[in-house]
Scaffold this active site. Structure first.
Site, PDB file in Angstrom:
ATOM      1  N   TYR A  21       3.008 -15.118 -10.097  1.00 26.11           N
ATOM      2  CA  TYR A  21       3.136 -13.691  -9.764  1.00 26.11           C
ATOM      3  C   TYR A  21       2.456 -12.847 -10.850  1.00 26.11           C
ATOM      4  O   TYR A  21       1.623 -11.976 -10.559  1.00 26.11           O
ATOM      5  CB  TYR A  21       4.620 -13.329  -9.629  1.00 26.11           C
ATOM      6  CG  TYR A  21       4.881 -11.843  -9.558  1.00 26.11           C
ATOM      7  CD1 TYR A  21       4.444 -11.091  -8.467  1.00 26.11           C
ATOM      8  CD2 TYR A  21       5.575 -11.190 -10.577  1.00 26.11           C
ATOM      9  CE1 TYR A  21       4.687  -9.720  -8.405  1.00 26.11           C
ATOM     10  CE2 TYR A  21       5.825  -9.825 -10.520  1.00 26.11           C
ATOM     11  CZ  TYR A  21       5.373  -9.092  -9.425  1.00 26.11           C
ATOM     12  OH  TYR A  21       5.610  -7.738  -9.380  1.00 26.11           O
ATOM     13  N   SER A  58       3.040  -4.977 -13.234  1.00 32.27           N
ATOM     14  CA  SER A  58       4.391  -5.453 -13.519  1.00 32.27           C
ATOM     15  C   SER A  58       4.595  -5.813 -14.984  1.00 32.27           C
ATOM     16  O   SER A  58       3.665  -6.302 -15.652  1.00 32.27           O
ATOM     17  CB  SER A  58       4.634  -6.695 -12.660  1.00 32.27           C
ATOM     18  OG  SER A  58       5.739  -7.413 -13.134  1.00 32.27           O
TER      19      SER A  58
HETATM   20  N1  LIG Z   1      10.844  -3.851  -7.805  1.00 34.44           N
HETATM   21  C1  LIG Z   1      10.481  -4.183  -9.044  1.00 34.44           C
HETATM   22  O1  LIG Z   1      11.328  -4.370  -9.931  1.00 34.44           O
HETATM   23  C2  LIG Z   1       9.026  -4.324  -9.412  1.00 34.44           C
HETATM   24  C3  LIG Z   1       8.719  -4.606 -10.742  1.00 34.44           C
HETATM   25  C4  LIG Z   1       7.377  -4.745 -11.102  1.00 34.44           C
HETATM   26  C5  LIG Z   1       6.382  -4.568 -10.161  1.00 34.44           C
HETATM   27  N2  LIG Z   1       6.710  -4.297  -8.875  1.00 34.44           N
HETATM   28  C6  LIG Z   1       5.612  -4.125  -7.912  1.00 34.44           C
HETATM   29  O2  LIG Z   1       5.827  -2.907  -7.197  1.00 34.44           O
HETATM   30  C7  LIG Z   1       5.340  -3.029  -5.866  1.00 34.44           C
HETATM   31  C8  LIG Z   1       6.435  -2.693  -4.871  1.00 34.44           C
HETATM   32  O3  LIG Z   1       7.512  -3.594  -5.074  1.00 34.44           O
HETATM   33  P1  LIG Z   1       8.856  -3.527  -4.248  1.00 34.44           P
HETATM   34  O4  LIG Z   1       9.960  -3.856  -5.177  1.00 34.44           O
HETATM   35  O5  LIG Z   1       8.886  -2.266  -3.454  1.00 34.44           O
HETATM   36  O6  LIG Z   1       8.640  -4.780  -3.300  1.00 34.44           O
HETATM   37  P2  LIG Z   1       8.833  -4.932  -1.717  1.00 34.44           P
HETATM   38  O7  LIG Z   1       8.643  -6.377  -1.423  1.00 34.44           O
HETATM   39  O8  LIG Z   1      10.095  -4.276  -1.292  1.00 34.44           O
HETATM   40  O9  LIG Z   1       7.633  -4.089  -1.141  1.00 34.44           O
HETATM   41  C9  LIG Z   1       6.348  -4.625  -0.912  1.00 34.44           C
HETATM   42  C10 LIG Z   1       5.982  -4.329   0.530  1.00 34.44           C
HETATM   43  O10 LIG Z   1       4.657  -4.780   0.735  1.00 34.44           O
HETATM   44  C11 LIG Z   1       4.574  -5.386   2.010  1.00 34.44           C
HETATM   45  N3  LIG Z   1       3.476  -6.356   1.958  1.00 34.44           N
HETATM   46  C12 LIG Z   1       3.399  -7.491   1.218  1.00 34.44           C
HETATM   47  N4  LIG Z   1       2.232  -8.120   1.440  1.00 34.44           N
HETATM   48  C13 LIG Z   1       1.555  -7.352   2.335  1.00 34.44           C
HETATM   49  C14 LIG Z   1       0.292  -7.476   2.973  1.00 34.44           C
HETATM   50  N5  LIG Z   1      -0.511  -8.523   2.743  1.00 34.44           N
HETATM   51  N6  LIG Z   1      -0.095  -6.503   3.843  1.00 34.44           N
HETATM   52  C15 LIG Z   1       0.703  -5.436   4.094  1.00 34.44           C
HETATM   53  N7  LIG Z   1       1.928  -5.278   3.532  1.00 34.44           N
HETATM   54  C16 LIG Z   1       2.337  -6.223   2.662  1.00 34.44           C
HETATM   55  C17 LIG Z   1       5.921  -6.042   2.243  1.00 34.44           C
HETATM   56  O11 LIG Z   1       6.218  -6.213   3.616  1.00 34.44           O
HETATM   57  C18 LIG Z   1       6.876  -5.063   1.542  1.00 34.44           C
HETATM   58  O12 LIG Z   1       7.440  -4.154   2.467  1.00 34.44           O
HETATM   59  C19 LIG Z   1       4.809  -4.449  -5.753  1.00 34.44           C
HETATM   60  O13 LIG Z   1       3.422  -4.415  -6.017  1.00 34.44           O
HETATM   61  C20 LIG Z   1       5.526  -5.202  -6.856  1.00 34.44           C
HETATM   62  O14 LIG Z   1       4.792  -6.313  -7.297  1.00 34.44           O
HETATM   63  C21 LIG Z   1       8.013  -4.170  -8.466  1.00 34.44           C
END
Ligand SMILES: NC(=O)c1ccc[n+]([C@@H]2O[C@H](COP(=O)([O-])OP(=O)(O)OC[C@H]3O[C@@H](n4cnc5c(N)ncnc54)[C@H](O)[C@@H]3O)[C@@H](O)[C@H]2O)c1
Length: 323
Positions: A155, A130
């Site tokens: 985070y 991130s």
């Molecule tokens: N969306 C953004 O702007 C952004 C920015 C930087 C980094 N990220 C990273 O990208 C990745 C995806 O993000 P996103 O926006 O799709 O988030 P999101 O919360 O929509 O997706 C994450 C998914 O992981 C699942 N999850 C969480 N903990 C879990 C566990 N212990 N076991 C199984 N499943 C689990 C959740 O149910 C969720 O569906 C993450 O790693 C997030 O940190 C996202």
């Protein structure tokens, strides 16, 4: 013989479902793992899988990635060639409520996957990191070589911890790993805890919005299709070790994003200007030279194109599902 497949963790998440769809369209076999946790409404996670992956052949496991035994059973059952690790406890502010959720999913969960990657000789791993790990940067745009040892949120600390554990697994076991640092990803099927979602909701419901940082924050908003494209490229490139920014490379002010929401919804928002929230950074702006050079990746979608697409999706989705 078992057919080689790609494991997508967080497969019912915002980014996960788009990546899984694109992989399957490209002919890959995909295994999804998600625990459908209630950080935000799991009905949205169910709907993503049902609607976006309806016409695809996939296998879904409702499992916690930190459950080593349950995860090992999945690795025993399938021939997992690559891991696309997107599952995480996302969001900066929720750490004030449940700090251990970050340690559980982002540290323990990532370690579990690295261990299984080693045990089952997985070909390569791509891990979601991130932009938040840059904290309040000394200069912009931020580069992958910048110092990232002062995370200003839990985070960010756990995301950086994932990268560090990944490096040690690469070093010790020669495991090819690419860590992708995403910058404010947005678009259809996006997350309800993110500003674009809540501003659109407020506009359509005629409610005021809280604008933190007195409206002076800027974000390098990156459209979901561009991100999915970058993740697939990283999986296919199979670099030995890389840390790569995936951002649009063009920061936009929060106020401009709000104007675009107003224009797409046809509503004027009442704005409560408030101070910065703890853990939030003032600005994000990616240097994307490395993504271009290593992955041949270039973002294509402007905020002016992306926000109306999100608002259209929001209207369509909530015309058949109550918010
Ligand atoms: N969306 C953004 O702007 C952004 C920015 C930087 C980094 N990220 C990273 O990208 C990745 C995806 O993000 P996103 O926006 O799709 O988030 P999101 O919360 O929509 O997706 C994450 C998914 O992981 C699942 N999850 C969480 N903990 C879990 C566990 N212990 N076991 C199984 N499943 C689990 C959740 O149910 C969720 O569906 C993450 O790693 C997030 O940190 C996202």
């Amino acid at each position: 013989m078992k057919q080689a497949c790609i494991l997508v963790t967080g497969g019912a998440g915002f980014i996960g479902v788009h990546v899984a769809r694109r992989l399957m369209q490209g002919g890959h076999r995909v295994i999804l793992v998600d625990n459908f946790n209630p950080y935000y409404d799991p009905a949205l996670k169910e709907a993503r899988v049902q609607k976006l992956l309806a016409d695809t052949h996939h296998t879904l496991y409702r499992v916690d990635i930190a459950d080593h035994n349950a995860m090992r059973e999945i690795f025993q059952k399938h021939s997992i060639a690559s891991i696309c690790h997107l599952a995480a406890q996302a969001g900066v502010r929720y750490a004030a409520k449940d700090p251990f959720a970050y340690e559980h999913s982002n540290v323990q969960g990532t370690l579990t996957l690295l261990e299984l990657a080693r045990e089952f000789s997985v070909r390569n791993v791509v891990i979601a990191s991130s932009s938040s790990i840059y904290g309040d940067a000394a200069h912009y745009p931020v580069k992958e070589t910048d110092i990232t040892d002062k995370p200003i949120s839990l985070y960010a600390a756990t995301k950086r911890a994932s990268e560090l554990m990944a490096y040690s697994y690469h070093h010790l076991y020669n495991l090819p790993i690419t860590c992708l640092r995403f910058f404010t990803v947005y678009g259809p099927w996006g997350r309800p805890d993110m500003a674009l979602f809540s501003f659109t909701k407020a506009a359509l419901e005629g409610k005021p919005i809280d604008v933190f940082g007195q409206g002076h924050m800027a974000r390098d908003f990156t459209y979901i299709d561009d991100i999915a494209d970058g993740v697939v490229k990283a999986l296919e490139k199979n670099l030995p070790w890389a840390v790569v920014n995936l951002g649009r490379g063009k920061p936009e002010s929060l106020m401009h994003m709000i104007e675009l929401v107003e224009s797409a919804t046809g509503k004027t928002l009442e704005k409560n200007l408030l101070p910065m929230q703890p853990g939030d950074v003032q600005k994000t702006w990616a240097d994307i030279t490395q993504a271009k050079a290593l992955l041949g990746w270039e973002p294509k979608t402007s905020l002016e194109e992306g926000v109306p697409r999100f608002v259209q999706w929001y209207r369509d989705y909530f015309s058949s599902n109550t918010p």
